[in-house]
Write an enzyme that holds these catalytic residues in place. Structure first.
Site, PDB file in Angstrom:
ATOM      1  N   ARG A  70       8.487 -36.326 -14.580  1.00  0.00           N
ATOM      2  CA  ARG A  70       9.215 -37.580 -14.776  1.00  0.00           C
ATOM      3  C   ARG A  70      10.206 -37.411 -15.917  1.00  0.00           C
ATOM      4  O   ARG A  70       9.856 -36.884 -16.962  1.00  0.00           O
ATOM      5  CB  ARG A  70       8.245 -38.726 -15.059  1.00  0.00           C
ATOM      6  CG  ARG A  70       8.846 -40.095 -14.774  1.00  0.00           C
ATOM      7  CD  ARG A  70       7.813 -41.205 -14.924  1.00  0.00           C
ATOM      8  NE  ARG A  70       6.909 -41.284 -13.796  1.00  0.00           N
ATOM      9  CZ  ARG A  70       5.996 -42.240 -13.653  1.00  0.00           C
ATOM     10  NH1 ARG A  70       5.875 -43.180 -14.578  1.00  0.00           N
ATOM     11  NH2 ARG A  70       5.204 -42.253 -12.604  1.00  0.00           N
ATOM     12  N   SER A 172       7.938 -45.105 -10.774  1.00  0.00           N
ATOM     13  CA  SER A 172       7.041 -46.253 -10.900  1.00  0.00           C
ATOM     14  C   SER A 172       7.673 -47.379 -11.710  1.00  0.00           C
ATOM     15  O   SER A 172       8.689 -47.940 -11.320  1.00  0.00           O
ATOM     16  CB  SER A 172       5.708 -45.802 -11.499  1.00  0.00           C
ATOM     17  OG  SER A 172       4.743 -46.832 -11.398  1.00  0.00           O
ATOM     18  N   ASP A 331       7.111 -49.490  -7.484  1.00  0.00           N
ATOM     19  CA  ASP A 331       6.611 -48.643  -6.397  1.00  0.00           C
ATOM     20  C   ASP A 331       5.292 -49.165  -5.840  1.00  0.00           C
ATOM     21  O   ASP A 331       4.633 -48.492  -5.043  1.00  0.00           O
ATOM     22  CB  ASP A 331       6.485 -47.184  -6.834  1.00  0.00           C
ATOM     23  CG  ASP A 331       5.405 -46.959  -7.873  1.00  0.00           C
ATOM     24  OD1 ASP A 331       5.165 -47.872  -8.698  1.00  0.00           O
ATOM     25  OD2 ASP A 331       4.783 -45.872  -7.883  1.00  0.00           O
ATOM     26  N   ASP A 333       2.262 -49.568  -6.874  1.00  0.00           N
ATOM     27  CA  ASP A 333       0.941 -48.953  -7.063  1.00  0.00           C
ATOM     28  C   ASP A 333       0.139 -49.665  -8.156  1.00  0.00           C
ATOM     29  O   ASP A 333      -1.026 -49.343  -8.371  1.00  0.00           O
ATOM     30  CB  ASP A 333       1.045 -47.449  -7.348  1.00  0.00           C
ATOM     31  CG  ASP A 333       1.671 -47.113  -8.691  1.00  0.00           C
ATOM     32  OD1 ASP A 333       2.308 -47.997  -9.303  1.00  0.00           O
ATOM     33  OD2 ASP A 333       1.533 -45.955  -9.134  1.00  0.00           O
ATOM     34  N   ARG A 334       0.756 -50.646  -8.826  1.00  0.00           N
ATOM     35  CA  ARG A 334       0.048 -51.382  -9.868  1.00  0.00           C
ATOM     36  C   ARG A 334       0.241 -52.882  -9.646  1.00  0.00           C
ATOM     37  O   ARG A 334       1.172 -53.307  -8.971  1.00  0.00           O
ATOM     38  CB  ARG A 334       0.546 -50.977 -11.259  1.00  0.00           C
ATOM     39  CG  ARG A 334       0.416 -49.484 -11.499  1.00  0.00           C
ATOM     40  CD  ARG A 334       0.592 -49.121 -12.944  1.00  0.00           C
ATOM     41  NE  ARG A 334       1.775 -49.723 -13.510  1.00  0.00           N
ATOM     42  CZ  ARG A 334       1.929 -49.974 -14.805  1.00  0.00           C
ATOM     43  NH1 ARG A 334       0.960 -49.691 -15.646  1.00  0.00           N
ATOM     44  NH2 ARG A 334       3.048 -50.497 -15.274  1.00  0.00           N
ATOM     45  N   GLU A 431      -7.772 -48.267 -14.202  1.00  0.00           N
ATOM     46  CA  GLU A 431      -7.287 -47.895 -15.520  1.00  0.00           C
ATOM     47  C   GLU A 431      -6.668 -49.135 -16.160  1.00  0.00           C
ATOM     48  O   GLU A 431      -6.140 -50.007 -15.456  1.00  0.00           O
ATOM     49  CB  GLU A 431      -6.276 -46.754 -15.452  1.00  0.00           C
ATOM     50  CG  GLU A 431      -5.044 -47.038 -14.623  1.00  0.00           C
ATOM     51  CD  GLU A 431      -4.107 -45.840 -14.516  1.00  0.00           C
ATOM     52  OE1 GLU A 431      -4.437 -44.773 -15.046  1.00  0.00           O
ATOM     53  OE2 GLU A 431      -3.043 -45.989 -13.883  1.00  0.00           O
ATOM     54  N   SER A 433      -4.041 -49.840 -17.591  1.00  0.00           N
ATOM     55  CA  SER A 433      -2.615 -50.095 -17.377  1.00  0.00           C
ATOM     56  C   SER A 433      -2.371 -50.660 -15.979  1.00  0.00           C
ATOM     57  O   SER A 433      -1.518 -50.175 -15.237  1.00  0.00           O
ATOM     58  CB  SER A 433      -1.792 -48.833 -17.626  1.00  0.00           C
ATOM     59  OG  SER A 433      -2.289 -47.757 -16.866  1.00  0.00           O
ATOM     60  N   LYS A 445      -4.362 -45.357  -7.275  1.00  0.00           N
ATOM     61  CA  LYS A 445      -4.233 -46.798  -7.483  1.00  0.00           C
ATOM     62  C   LYS A 445      -3.295 -47.394  -6.441  1.00  0.00           C
ATOM     63  O   LYS A 445      -2.396 -46.719  -5.956  1.00  0.00           O
ATOM     64  CB  LYS A 445      -3.750 -47.095  -8.897  1.00  0.00           C
ATOM     65  CG  LYS A 445      -2.448 -46.427  -9.311  1.00  0.00           C
ATOM     66  CD  LYS A 445      -2.173 -46.722 -10.771  1.00  0.00           C
ATOM     67  CE  LYS A 445      -0.905 -46.029 -11.260  1.00  0.00           C
ATOM     68  NZ  LYS A 445      -1.107 -44.582 -11.464  1.00  0.00           N
TER      69      LYS A 445
END
Length: 618
Positions: A70, A172, A331, A333-334, A431, A433, A445
């Site tokens: 990244r 992300s 994205d 995923d969270r 997690e 975050s 996730k």
């Protein structure tokens, strides 16, 4: 190495690259780069004599952090661009050839988000097409999604399609200038050791682009390219139903939800997930529904920042009479969640609080379907070591197993794979975050499935006269209050970060950790960077040694546990602190006061922000 996104300790091509190395790297870039925008960027720096910036861009190389490669998009070997993506893919391909004799039968899957940068002509879609071109040019089958997808669709597809590996082009929740390259192994978990180092070695051995590597048109003409989008979408939404336990209740509920996709990929997928659970669709935030690489309505595209980035969603929720706001990051995923309280204010849940709620919910649903009390001995939940220990409290009281891992879902995902292979059942992992994995649809996730699960939990609680906040307090009353605080300072100088952690390892004399933090006595120190833990009889850390990242945990005499670590995805020094009270303890005001005093001491004595030029969270 530019702003944001990259690991705090970039991998130098040599410790202090001499001028000769800069000239060699400059020559390579000008020979190999076929993107006119990034090539012109380097030529301009060369013409202006900006050798130090050229050195930063050309004499460093990205390394795999907690979420793959990244960095900022732009010209140079230290950035994300056409050439570095081609080089990374060539190295990945060579490593996969060593590991899989049937690579040409199995192939790879490739997905991408909606990021883009006009100045470098760099977009996630183009980078995914170049990634595909490298594989197709070597006659390796590619499942390339025809449109943007949530990150969790790639690890899900890896397992469904039985491919050798997966690549997701995404940064992300990072700032808009960043992008990234996330790699999943054949088991659907993110790569870890030793694969990461071996892939980097193969990248360095295959830097010069191959004949077809720049031919992005291969994606349109090669018979080896397939589009898995419709198949994976249908399979995922059908699989998602396994996490739904109250479809009729969902269908009838009067509870309304607002969803924001933060200018990313999530809108269509969360709408479909709600349908899969029997819900009416959530109300989208119109200004944030469609992809926008500028993330134009938020100061940063990270829902973890709280109410300040949820303004439009909360405003819409109040207008529509929706009590719950769901926010997926770009994205998807969270997941962040906010709930309106009786006094009209909004409660934005921390990742640890959502972890407590989802852990309770997933176990409660499982127990309803497993009346035999002996079944619980096969059940596991996991969390990263910097996350709340609330799942441990649930596990102790309910009889299931809890395990902690190092930060990053690559550790959780690979451990879950091992547990499932040994016949265990994993219900939930998280997690702090705001990363949650409900069930085992994939080993990563997933904000899409989590949004539907949270909605069902909220609807169920509402049918019993409860809110998410009230149930959270019920959990704490039952299992013990867990008061947590997490924040960060920004730091763009790797030397400063190293100095901070070196000082903690040599506090009053060489090789001695601190015994006090202000007035707070330290009982134990765990330093996973060096593998030290003086709470263990052999003084060795149970968690794996991670020499490439900085992380030290302090256990205090008063029961608080605090960790200092460097982010693996952004230029941040993070701190995490938790006070775990015994069951029955009710004086939360005292716990919060003690924790705040300890954090103040931790920041003042160990991080020294003014002295070290650290930038506080706004």
């Amino acid at each position: 190495m530019g702003d944001g996104g990259q690991d705090a300790d970039p991998h130098r091509l040599s410790a202090e690259p001499p001028d000769g190395e800069l000239e060699r790297a400059l020559g390579q870039w000008l020979r190999w780069d076929q993107n006119p925008k990034t090539k012109a960027e380097i030529v301009k720096l060369q013409r202006e004599g900006k050798r130090e910036e050229l050195r930063e861009r050309l004499c460093y190389r990205m390394t795999f952090g907690t979420a793959g490669l990244r960095s900022a998009m732009g010209a140079g070997f230290s950035c994300i661009n056409d050439l570095t993506i081609i080089q990374s893919t060539q190295g990945l391909l060579k490593y996969l050839e060593k590991c899989f004799s049937d690579l040409k039968q199995r192939g790879v899957v490739i997905g991408y988000d909606t990021r883009g940068q006009e100045t470098s002509k760099c977009s996630s879609m183009r980078l995914a097409q170049l990634t595909a071109a490298v594989f197709l040019g070597m006659d390796i089958p590619v499942y390339l999604f025809s449109t943007y997808v949530p990150t969790p669709f790639v690890p899900y597809a890896v397992r469904q399609l039985h491919v050798a590996a997966g690549v997701m082009i995404t940064a992300s929740h990072n700032p808009k200038q960043d992008n990234g390259y996330k790699v999943y192994w054949q088991n659907g978990a993110q790569i870890g050791a030793p694969h990461d180092k071996k892939i980097l070695h193969c990248i360095v051995e295959n830097l010069e682009p191959w004949q077809n590597s720049w031919n992005e048109n291969l994606c349109d003409v090669s018979p080896l390219r397939q589009d898995p989008r419709n198949e994976i979408f249908a399979l995922y939404m059908e699989d998602l139903k396994k996490l739904c336990f109250h479809r009729e209740l969902n269908r009838k509920t009067a509870l309304k939800f607002v969803h924001t996709s933060f200018h990313g990929v999530g809108h269509e997928y969360v709408q479909a997930a709600f349908k899969s659970f029997g819900f009416a669709p959530p109300i989208p935030v119109p200004e944030q529904k469609d992809p926008d690489p500028e993330f134009s309505t938020v100061k940063c595209p990270n829902p973890e920042e709280g109410e300040c980035v949820l303004v439009l969603a909360i405003k819409l929720a109040e207008k529509e009479g929706a009590r719950v706001v769901l926010a997926t990051d770009p994205d998807a995923d969270r997941l962040a969640v906010a709930e309106e309280q009786e006094d009209g204010r909004w409660k934005v849940f921390s990742g640890n609080e959502l972890g407590a709620l989802l852990g309770w919910w997933m176990f409660n649903c499982w127990r309803t379907e497993h009346p035999d009390p002996t079944d619980v001995k096969n059940v596991y939940m996991l969390a990263t070591t910097v996350s709340s220990k609330i799942l441990q409290a649930l596990a102790i009281n309910e009889g299931f197993h809890f395990e902690e891992t190092l930060p990053g879902f690559k550790w959780i995902g690979n451990r879950i794979d091992e547990l499932l292979q040994s016949g265990k059942e994993v219900l939930f992992a998280f997690e702090e975050s705001i990363g949650f994995m409900c069930g085992t649809l994939m080993f990563d996730k997933d904000g899409v499935s989590a949004s539907a699960v949270v909605a069902e939990m909220a609807a169920y609680l509402e049918s019993r006269g409860l809110t998410l906040v009230k149930q959270l307090n019920n959990i704490y009353r039952t299992y013990g209050y867990h008061i947590t605080r997490t924040s960060y300072f920004k730091c763009y100088d790797p030397a400063t970060i190293k100095r901070i952690f070196d000082r903690l390892r040599n506090y009053e004399r060489e090789h001695q950790y601190p015994c006090l933090c202000g007035s707070f006595e330290i009982l134990y120190v765990r330093d996973v960077t060096l593998g030290f833990d003086n709470s263990q009889p052999n003084k060795k850390s149970v968690l794996p040694v991670t020499r490439g990242s900085q992380m030290i945990t302090f256990t205090f005499l008063n029961g608080c546990v605090a960790t200092l670590r460097v982010s693996g995805t952004e230029p941040k020094v993070k701190y995490y602190a938790e006070f775990c009270a015994p069951r029955g303890y009710r004086d939360t005001a005292y716990l919060e006061e003690e924790l705040n005093k300890l954090i103040d001491a931790l920041v003042k004595n160990f991080l020294e922000p003014e002295k070290n030029g650290l930038i506080p969270r706004i």
